[in-house]
Design a protein around this motif. Structure first.
Motif, PDB file in Angstrom:
ATOM      1  N   SER A 576      65.321  51.641 -36.615  1.00 30.93           N
ATOM      2  CA  SER A 576      63.959  51.606 -37.141  1.00 30.93           C
ATOM      3  C   SER A 576      63.603  50.214 -37.656  1.00 30.93           C
ATOM      4  O   SER A 576      64.427  49.297 -37.664  1.00 30.93           O
ATOM      5  CB  SER A 576      63.756  52.661 -38.227  1.00 30.93           C
ATOM      6  OG  SER A 576      64.254  53.917 -37.817  1.00 30.93           O
ATOM      7  N   ALA A 577      62.352  50.061 -38.102  1.00 28.50           N
ATOM      8  CA  ALA A 577      61.846  48.773 -38.565  1.00 28.50           C
ATOM      9  C   ALA A 577      62.026  48.641 -40.071  1.00 28.50           C
ATOM     10  O   ALA A 577      62.137  49.625 -40.790  1.00 28.50           O
ATOM     11  CB  ALA A 577      60.364  48.634 -38.205  1.00 28.50           C
ATOM     12  N   SER A 578      62.036  47.396 -40.554  1.00 31.57           N
ATOM     13  CA  SER A 578      61.860  47.132 -41.979  1.00 31.57           C
ATOM     14  C   SER A 578      60.552  46.368 -42.139  1.00 31.57           C
ATOM     15  O   SER A 578      60.084  45.706 -41.208  1.00 31.57           O
ATOM     16  CB  SER A 578      63.041  46.352 -42.561  1.00 31.57           C
ATOM     17  OG  SER A 578      63.206  45.099 -41.923  1.00 31.57           O
ATOM     18  N   TYR A 579      59.960  46.432 -43.339  1.00 28.39           N
ATOM     19  CA  TYR A 579      58.584  45.967 -43.535  1.00 28.39           C
ATOM     20  C   TYR A 579      58.486  45.160 -44.815  1.00 28.39           C
ATOM     21  O   TYR A 579      58.937  45.608 -45.883  1.00 28.39           O
ATOM     22  CB  TYR A 579      57.659  47.182 -43.593  1.00 28.39           C
ATOM     23  CG  TYR A 579      56.237  46.913 -44.018  1.00 28.39           C
ATOM     24  CD1 TYR A 579      55.425  46.020 -43.327  1.00 28.39           C
ATOM     25  CD2 TYR A 579      55.686  47.600 -45.104  1.00 28.39           C
ATOM     26  CE1 TYR A 579      54.108  45.804 -43.715  1.00 28.39           C
ATOM     27  CE2 TYR A 579      54.364  47.389 -45.490  1.00 28.39           C
ATOM     28  CZ  TYR A 579      53.585  46.486 -44.794  1.00 28.39           C
ATOM     29  OH  TYR A 579      52.281  46.284 -45.179  1.00 28.39           O
ATOM     30  N   ASP A 580      57.932  43.977 -44.699  1.00 29.85           N
ATOM     31  CA  ASP A 580      57.636  43.122 -45.851  1.00 29.85           C
ATOM     32  C   ASP A 580      56.154  43.262 -46.166  1.00 29.85           C
ATOM     33  O   ASP A 580      55.307  42.697 -45.457  1.00 29.85           O
ATOM     34  CB  ASP A 580      57.986  41.669 -45.508  1.00 29.85           C
ATOM     35  CG  ASP A 580      57.624  40.688 -46.610  1.00 29.85           C
ATOM     36  OD1 ASP A 580      57.004  41.098 -47.612  1.00 29.85           O
ATOM     37  OD2 ASP A 580      57.952  39.498 -46.466  1.00 29.85           O
ATOM     38  N   PRO A 581      55.790  44.030 -47.205  1.00 30.37           N
ATOM     39  CA  PRO A 581      54.373  44.264 -47.490  1.00 30.37           C
ATOM     40  C   PRO A 581      53.646  43.029 -48.013  1.00 30.37           C
ATOM     41  O   PRO A 581      52.418  42.942 -47.910  1.00 30.37           O
ATOM     42  CB  PRO A 581      54.416  45.378 -48.545  1.00 30.37           C
ATOM     43  CG  PRO A 581      55.731  45.204 -49.222  1.00 30.37           C
ATOM     44  CD  PRO A 581      56.673  44.716 -48.173  1.00 30.37           C
ATOM     45  N   VAL A 582      54.377  42.078 -48.579  1.00 27.12           N
ATOM     46  CA  VAL A 582      53.746  40.876 -49.134  1.00 27.12           C
ATOM     47  C   VAL A 582      53.261  39.963 -48.020  1.00 27.12           C
ATOM     48  O   VAL A 582      52.172  39.383 -48.085  1.00 27.12           O
ATOM     49  CB  VAL A 582      54.731  40.138 -50.056  1.00 27.12           C
ATOM     50  CG1 VAL A 582      54.126  38.838 -50.568  1.00 27.12           C
ATOM     51  CG2 VAL A 582      55.142  41.036 -51.210  1.00 27.12           C
ATOM     52  N   ASN A 583      54.052  39.835 -46.957  1.00 31.81           N
ATOM     53  CA  ASN A 583      53.711  38.934 -45.858  1.00 31.81           C
ATOM     54  C   ASN A 583      53.272  39.664 -44.598  1.00 31.81           C
ATOM     55  O   ASN A 583      53.064  39.030 -43.558  1.00 31.81           O
ATOM     56  CB  ASN A 583      54.913  38.039 -45.548  1.00 31.81           C
ATOM     57  CG  ASN A 583      55.241  37.120 -46.701  1.00 31.81           C
ATOM     58  OD1 ASN A 583      54.500  36.193 -46.992  1.00 31.81           O
ATOM     59  ND2 ASN A 583      56.352  37.393 -47.392  1.00 31.81           N
ATOM     60  N   SER A 584      53.152  40.977 -44.691  1.00 36.59           N
ATOM     61  CA  SER A 584      52.680  41.807 -43.581  1.00 36.59           C
ATOM     62  C   SER A 584      53.477  41.534 -42.303  1.00 36.59           C
ATOM     63  O   SER A 584      52.931  41.289 -41.232  1.00 36.59           O
ATOM     64  CB  SER A 584      51.181  41.562 -43.331  1.00 36.59           C
ATOM     65  OG  SER A 584      50.639  42.564 -42.513  1.00 36.59           O
ATOM     66  N   ARG A 585      54.795  41.600 -42.441  1.00 38.43           N
ATOM     67  CA  ARG A 585      55.680  41.416 -41.299  1.00 38.43           C
ATOM     68  C   ARG A 585      56.602  42.615 -41.147  1.00 38.43           C
ATOM     69  O   ARG A 585      57.015  43.201 -42.148  1.00 38.43           O
ATOM     70  CB  ARG A 585      56.537  40.157 -41.458  1.00 38.43           C
ATOM     71  CG  ARG A 585      55.778  38.852 -41.361  1.00 38.43           C
ATOM     72  CD  ARG A 585      56.715  37.656 -41.394  1.00 38.43           C
ATOM     73  NE  ARG A 585      55.987  36.405 -41.179  1.00 38.43           N
ATOM     74  CZ  ARG A 585      56.540  35.223 -40.992  1.00 38.43           C
ATOM     75  NH1 ARG A 585      57.876  35.113 -40.994  1.00 38.43           N
ATOM     76  NH2 ARG A 585      55.817  34.137 -40.794  1.00 38.43           N
ATOM     77  N   ILE A 586      56.902  42.959 -39.914  1.00 42.48           N
ATOM     78  CA  ILE A 586      57.963  43.924 -39.657  1.00 42.48           C
ATOM     79  C   ILE A 586      59.094  43.216 -38.933  1.00 42.48           C
ATOM     80  O   ILE A 586      58.886  42.206 -38.240  1.00 42.48           O
ATOM     81  CB  ILE A 586      57.487  45.144 -38.839  1.00 42.48           C
ATOM     82  CG1 ILE A 586      56.946  44.733 -37.462  1.00 42.48           C
ATOM     83  CG2 ILE A 586      56.466  45.962 -39.622  1.00 42.48           C
ATOM     84  CD1 ILE A 586      56.686  45.910 -36.538  1.00 42.48           C
ATOM     85  N   PHE A 587      60.299  43.742 -39.108  1.00 42.49           N
ATOM     86  CA  PHE A 587      61.503  43.177 -38.510  1.00 42.49           C
ATOM     87  C   PHE A 587      62.192  44.267 -37.710  1.00 42.49           C
ATOM     88  O   PHE A 587      62.431  45.372 -38.216  1.00 42.49           O
ATOM     89  CB  PHE A 587      62.426  42.621 -39.595  1.00 42.49           C
ATOM     90  CG  PHE A 587      61.738  41.623 -40.493  1.00 42.49           C
ATOM     91  CD1 PHE A 587      61.679  40.289 -40.139  1.00 42.49           C
ATOM     92  CD2 PHE A 587      61.129  42.035 -41.663  1.00 42.49           C
ATOM     93  CE1 PHE A 587      61.031  39.369 -40.944  1.00 42.49           C
ATOM     94  CE2 PHE A 587      60.475  41.127 -42.480  1.00 42.49           C
ATOM     95  CZ  PHE A 587      60.419  39.796 -42.117  1.00 42.49           C
ATOM     96  N   VAL A 588      62.495  43.972 -36.450  1.00 43.43           N
ATOM     97  CA  VAL A 588      63.076  44.960 -35.554  1.00 43.43           C
ATOM     98  C   VAL A 588      64.258  44.353 -34.832  1.00 43.43           C
ATOM     99  O   VAL A 588      64.317  43.139 -34.610  1.00 43.43           O
ATOM    100  CB  VAL A 588      62.042  45.488 -34.532  1.00 43.43           C
ATOM    101  CG1 VAL A 588      60.837  46.083 -35.239  1.00 43.43           C
ATOM    102  CG2 VAL A 588      61.590  44.381 -33.580  1.00 43.43           C
ATOM    103  N   ASN A 589      65.219  45.169 -34.473  1.00 40.82           N
ATOM    104  CA  ASN A 589      66.349  44.734 -33.644  1.00 40.82           C
ATOM    105  C   ASN A 589      66.390  45.570 -32.382  1.00 40.82           C
ATOM    106  O   ASN A 589      65.973  46.737 -32.385  1.00 40.82           O
ATOM    107  CB  ASN A 589      67.668  44.825 -34.406  1.00 40.82           C
ATOM    108  CG  ASN A 589      67.924  46.185 -35.002  1.00 40.82           C
ATOM    109  OD1 ASN A 589      67.310  46.548 -36.013  1.00 40.82           O
ATOM    110  ND2 ASN A 589      68.828  46.941 -34.410  1.00 40.82           N
ATOM    111  N   ASP A 590      66.867  44.989 -31.308  1.00 39.68           N
ATOM    112  CA  ASP A 590      66.769  45.678 -30.024  1.00 39.68           C
ATOM    113  C   ASP A 590      68.058  45.568 -29.231  1.00 39.68           C
ATOM    114  O   ASP A 590      68.985  44.829 -29.576  1.00 39.68           O
ATOM    115  CB  ASP A 590      65.596  45.131 -29.205  1.00 39.68           C
ATOM    116  CG  ASP A 590      65.842  43.713 -28.698  1.00 39.68           C
ATOM    117  OD1 ASP A 590      66.266  42.868 -29.498  1.00 39.68           O
ATOM    118  OD2 ASP A 590      65.618  43.450 -27.499  1.00 39.68           O
TER     119      ASP A 590
END
Length: 772
Positions: A576-590
């Motif tokens: 699943s994704a992780s989410y930085d609400p301050v910078n509006s970024r998600i981080f994903v691995n594939d």
């Protein structure tokens, strides 16, 4: 010296025969002519070496220069594309120069100089393999912010920290400036049985409630651990005897607002088991909550059509939403028609009674089937984690497929619009509010593996919208308005292949593509993109590519072997994704590994299984009883055990939800513990390996990840993707990290379960906490 010359002549001759013969096969199949020419030149060099003729080195030098020109024409400056093309002929040249340089009693200075230059070139080019080639270079962003937070203790109370599934730690004691100082604070050993066969995998993300860590083993044994010291508090063993795939990705927590503080089961740990039971434990003492179900247990196999061989059970943490426990279930794929139901049920958190059931095959069944009947068999299941929006009162379910995965004819008709769909249910009634299907008539096992992430992101008008992000095995990222299910970013239906399938199959003519969001990995395979560690296995993979059926993404399963890319492993998987609400970024691995798949008529399959054992999880070799076919799946690998798809084999990517662009992307780990024929070479080449589990991000501007194939927990700069720190683990990890601040000492910890990397024979039983 003559013996060396003859021996090397023989090596060149054998290699030349291989490349000439196999190169001719590739050329006749419509592929590259290079390998045939390469083989002829090797044969000429072999002849000259046998004659002790120094012109052998000239021929090999010319061959190397020819190879450089061809390689640049075919793959440009792509390092991993050049790797097997360049190093093999350069290696032949270096050995030849060495032999020629010492043919004379007094080697000439010029010969030694050329040899030295060739060796330096080889080492320099090979050395670049230890450099992380970012596919997207991260840059400093003036708008990137480090969150200002209090660093007050705050519980990690659900699998994704909260039921929104964002894996964001709102702490910045550990940050980009000091993460290099992280050290192991404590290590805990669970003592779990280790399973070298690989069917038990530690994929657990523990919870932290106040000063206690709650961790589960693949055998569902729950350990309560002091969060500050790492000392054991209690152990609860549900007495499971697994006979199939053993997993426990996490447990859940409920704090009863109506219970007196300190009373029995005022705080409850809620868990499922791999023999299909739901149970509750007093979080303080580890004692059974005897008022829940029967002596603390609820039988989840009741009314689902469970068989004696346990095709249905739970591997993921249940969702606790308000006063309900929402449970799906893992179903062993591709065994037979009419496998256990994929029903979603909600149980009363205090009593264990069924409150509602969502049976997509029979909407009239809202709680339990009547007259001893079962929930509808063979319906799509949810084996991963759900998410919950308390304000909207909506549960978001990532669904799988009606079995079997690779043949749709005969599936229950009511299931077709739900296969690989994201569904929103009302928390109070369990009734459907909306759904969106990410794959039509799924014939690729592209079920939704990831927990949805509930985030806020701008729509096309720039308005912030409560959204749900759904990752997929295809590498597609879908973004929806979670109130309505309408895509926030553009989705297009595109035509897909329609040939190659069995005659009684009716595939969908189009598939949905999330064109408004970046695609991670994927892309079309070509003969030129077929890979190998050397020119030898690359040639094998190129020939194999020509022998298989491949029509691009959505190549249909049939009676001839097909290449599937992305494979059923992913794209993105359950991490699943992780989410930085301050910078509006998600981080994903594939994961970027191609797969092979073939259907077999029943008589052929029955012969095949006499020498090939069916797999426990329904992949590999599976019967698909009740259909005319059995199926066989595998990874697309060279004879050396190296993927035939080109590195990187797995990456981490950061996506800006404001711009909807990848801001950085690079390999997640190294090949230190990998190598040809399964032999670990100990070379930390930054080719990226298939990534399991997921990322965790923090207010300190960091992204933590440990789900690669080497034994490290890493911290990346969330702004640029630069690796800032890595901590060596005793074994690899297939788990997502978590973080917390101890209410005792006020320090921030980063914690990981280390039970062994995916597919690794080296396993362990560690829970490890790091701190400054």
């Amino acid at each position: 010296m003559k013996i060396v010359t003859i021996a090397y002549s023989l090596i060149l001759a054998i290699s030349g025969i291989f490349f000439t013969y196999e190169g001719a096969e590739l050329a006749l199949a419509g592929g590259s002519l290079y390998y045939f020419i390469f083989g002829l030149l090797l044969l000429l060099a072999a002849f000259l070496h046998f004659k002790a003729d120094v012109r052998a080195s000239v021929v090999l030098a010319a061959t190397f220069l020819l190879t450089i020109c061809w390689a640049l024409w075919e793959v440009g400056l792509n390092y991993w594309g050049l790797f097997p093309r360049v190093l093999t002929p350069l290696g032949f040249l270096i050995i030849s120069l060495g032999v020629v340089a010492f043919l004379r009693p007094a080697p000439r200075f010029g010969s030694l100089g050329v040899l030295a230059a060739a060796v330096v070139t080889f080492l320099a080019f090979f050395g670049f393999s230890f450099k992380p080639f970012q596919e997207v270079i991260g840059e400093r962003d003036p708008s990137f912010k480090i969150a200002q937070v209090s660093n007050a203790p705050d519980n990690w109370a659900a699998y994704g920290r909260t039921v929104e599934g964002t894996r964001y730690g709102p702490f910045n004691q550990i940050n980009r400036d000091n993460v290099r100082n992280l050290k192991i604070a404590w290590t805990y050993r669970t003592g779990r049985p280790l399973d070298p066969g690989g069917w038990a995998s530690d994929q657990n993300t523990p919870l932290q409630i106040d000063n206690t860590i709650y961790s589960c083993t693949p055998q569902n044994v729950i350990h309560a651990i002091d969060a500050t010291t790492g000392k054991n508090k209690w152990i609860s063993d549900p007495g499971v005897r697994p006979n199939s795939v053993a997993r426990c990705r996490g447990v859940s927590f409920f704090r009863d607002p109506d219970a007196a503080k300190g009373s029995q089961c005022a705080d409850r740990i809620i868990a499922t088991t791999i023999d299909a039971r739901l149970h509750e434990i007093d979080a303080t003492t580890g004692a059974r909550c005897t008022g829940f179900g029967e002596n603390g247990f609820v039988n989840l196999s009741d009314r689902v059509g469970q068989s004696q061989n346990l095709l249905y059970y739970q591997t993921s943490a249940p969702l606790v939403a308000r006063n309900l426990i929402v449970v799906g279930g893992w179903v062993s794929d591709n065994q037979h028609r009419g496998e256990p139901s994929g029903v979603i049920r909600a149980f009363d958190v205090r009593t264990g009674a069924v409150v509602w059931a969502w049976d997509l095959g029979n909407p009239q069944t809202t709680r339990e089937p009547q007259d001893g009947q079962t929930y509808t068999l063979g319906t799509p299941n949810m084996w991963s984690h759900a998410a919950f929006d308390d304000k909207l009162g909506l549960i978001f379910l990532p669904l799988g497929n009606a079995t079997p995965d690779y043949f749709s004819t005969g599936r229950p008709p009511h299931s077709e619009s739900y296969n690989s769909a994201l569904v929103a249910l009302d928390i109070e009634s369990g009734r459907e509010r909306w759904k969106f299907q990410t794959v039509h008539t799924d014939l690729w096992d592209y079920d939704l593996p990831s927990q949805p992430a509930l985030v806020d992101m701008p729509n096309d008008k720039g308005e912030m919208v409560p959204s749900v992000i759904q990752l997929t095995k295809r590498g597609q990222i879908f973004a929806f308005d979670r109130r309505t299910g309408q895509p926030i970013t553009r989705v297009e239906e595109k035509p897909v292949p329609q040939t190659g399938h069995v005659s009684d199959e009716l595939p969908s003519p189009t598939q949905p593509y999330s064109v408004g969001m970046p695609t991670i990995g994927g892309g079309a395979l070509t003969e030129a993109s077929a890979w190998g560690m050397t020119s030898f296995d690359q040639l094998w993979c190129r020939i194999d590519f020509r022998k298989r059926r491949y029509d691009g993404e959505f190549t249909l399963p049939g009676l001839t072997s097909r290449i599937q890319y992305p494979s059923a492993m992913g794209g993105m998987n359950w991490g699943s994704a992780s989410y930085d609400p301050v910078n509006s970024r998600i981080f994903v691995n594939d994961i970027r590994i191609a797969g092979l798949n073939r259907l077999m008529l029943r008589d052929e399959f029955n012969e095949y299984v006499k020498t090939h054992k069916p797999t426990l999880d329904g992949h590999g070799v599976a019967a698909m009883e009740g259909t005319p076919y059995g199926e066989v799946t595998s990874h697309w690998m060279s004879p050396f055990g190296v993927p035939c798809s080109q590195p990187p084999f797995g990456t981490i990517s950061a996506i800006d939800l404001k711009t909807r662009k990848v801001v950085w992307q690079g390999p997640a780990d190294t090949a230190k513990n990998l190598g040809p024929m399964g032999i670990a070479l100990g070379l930390p080449m930054r080719m990226g390996s298939p990534t399991y589990a997921g990322t965790m991000t923090t207010a300190g501007g960091l992204v933590f990840f440990a789900g690669g194939q080497d034994n490290y927990l890493r911290a990346f700069d969330a702004e640029t993707g630069q690796e800032l720190w890595k901590g060596e683990l005793p074994v690899g990890s297939s788990a997502t990290p978590m973080t917390y601040v101890s209410p005792i000492d006020g320090k921030q910890y980063v914690l990981i379960s280390a039970g062994g990397a995916a597919h690794s024979p080296t396993m362990g039983d560690y829970v490890i906490a790091f701190s400054l």
